[in-house]
Every structure is written in structure tokens, then in C-alpha cells.
Design an enzyme around this catalytic site. Structure first.
Site, PDB file in Angstrom:
ATOM      1  N   HIS A 104       0.833  -1.205   0.000  1.00 58.81           N
ATOM      2  CA  HIS A 104       0.000   0.000   0.000  1.00 58.81           C
ATOM      3  C   HIS A 104       0.870   1.259   0.000  1.00 58.81           C
ATOM      4  O   HIS A 104       0.589   2.215  -0.722  1.00 58.81           O
ATOM      5  CB  HIS A 104      -0.931  -0.031   1.213  1.00 58.81           C
ATOM      6  CG  HIS A 104      -2.169   0.765   1.052  1.00 58.81           C
ATOM      7  ND1 HIS A 104      -3.137   0.479   0.112  1.00 58.81           N
ATOM      8  CD2 HIS A 104      -2.620   1.853   1.720  1.00 58.81           C
ATOM      9  CE1 HIS A 104      -4.117   1.343   0.211  1.00 58.81           C
ATOM     10  NE2 HIS A 104      -3.830   2.196   1.183  1.00 58.81           N
ATOM     11  N   TYR A 159       2.673  10.239   2.398  1.00 57.07           N
ATOM     12  CA  TYR A 159       1.965   9.147   3.055  1.00 57.07           C
ATOM     13  C   TYR A 159       2.969   8.377   3.889  1.00 57.07           C
ATOM     14  O   TYR A 159       4.054   8.047   3.419  1.00 57.07           O
ATOM     15  CB  TYR A 159       1.320   8.217   2.014  1.00 57.07           C
ATOM     16  CG  TYR A 159       0.673   6.989   2.612  1.00 57.07           C
ATOM     17  CD1 TYR A 159      -0.525   7.084   3.306  1.00 57.07           C
ATOM     18  CD2 TYR A 159       1.263   5.735   2.490  1.00 57.07           C
ATOM     19  CE1 TYR A 159      -1.122   5.959   3.851  1.00 57.07           C
ATOM     20  CE2 TYR A 159       0.666   4.608   3.032  1.00 57.07           C
ATOM     21  CZ  TYR A 159      -0.524   4.734   3.714  1.00 57.07           C
ATOM     22  OH  TYR A 159      -1.116   3.625   4.264  1.00 57.07           O
TER      23      TYR A 159
END
Length: 107
Positions: A26, A39
Site C-alpha cells: 500500500h 503518506y
């Protein structure tokens, strides 16, 4: 800057090592998401018991993730992105539950 913090819980039956693998996938996918400034994801190693104020019992969680956006226009661009939508579909395969928290800078 807009920052969203997510508390992540792995699905029942998923091993911690498989969850960690999927978190890495991810994370790698996040580099292609438009308008996502940054992120991060961090796995929970342990929960300390030596807190100096009463402990908030929110149940166990397995990771903390954070998304940064440079402003509301970038956030809207992110929301409209098909790549972001595919990224979220991947998230559904390894995140059993989550708690998003939109944060505000103090200073």
C-alpha cells in the site's frame, strides 16, 4: 496543510506478517496517487503501560497511517482521482477497520 491520521486494524484471521506485507504494498502504491503530498504508515510495535494520565481504551490497532495534502484544492484533486480509488480498493483487502482523524495544526 491537511493531515489525516488513520488508526488501522487488520482483518480477523490475517497474520501480523501478512498485514505488514500489505502495508508495504500500500505504501509503494501511494507514490502514484495524484495530489498526495506525503503518506506514512507505521506498524504498532507495542502499547506502553507507563502513561502519565488515564489510558484511553480504544481497542487494539495494528498501524497508524498519515496522509498529507498541500491544501483543499489538492485534497479535492486526490478525491477525484481514479488512482486513489484503486488505492482504496487495495486498502479494503487488508484493512479490517479504520478510524480516520482529520487534524488541525495548533500553531
Amino acid at each position: 496543510m491537511i493531515r489525516i491520521v488513520y488508526l488501522l486494524v487488520r482483518p480477523e484471521g490475517m497474520t501480523p506478517s501478512k498485514f505488514a506485507e500489505e502495508c508495504q504494498v500500500h505504501y509503494d502504491m501511494s507514490h502514484d496517487v495524484p495530489a498526495l503530498h506525503k503518506y506514512e504508515v507505521r506498524l504498532v510495535n507495542e502499547e506502553p503501560s507507563d502513561t502519565h494520565v488515564p489510558y484511553l481504551d480504544i481497542g487494539p490497532f495494528d498501524a497508524v497511517a498519515e496522509c498529507w495534502f498541500e491544501g483543499s484544492e489538492k485534497y479535492e484533486e486526490y478525491l477525484a482521482s481514479d488512482i486513489r480509488k484503486a488505492w482504496f480498493e487495495h486498502g479494503k483487502t487488508f484493512i479490517g477497520q479504520l478510524k480516520p482523524i482529520y487534524t488541525q495544526e495548533l500553531c
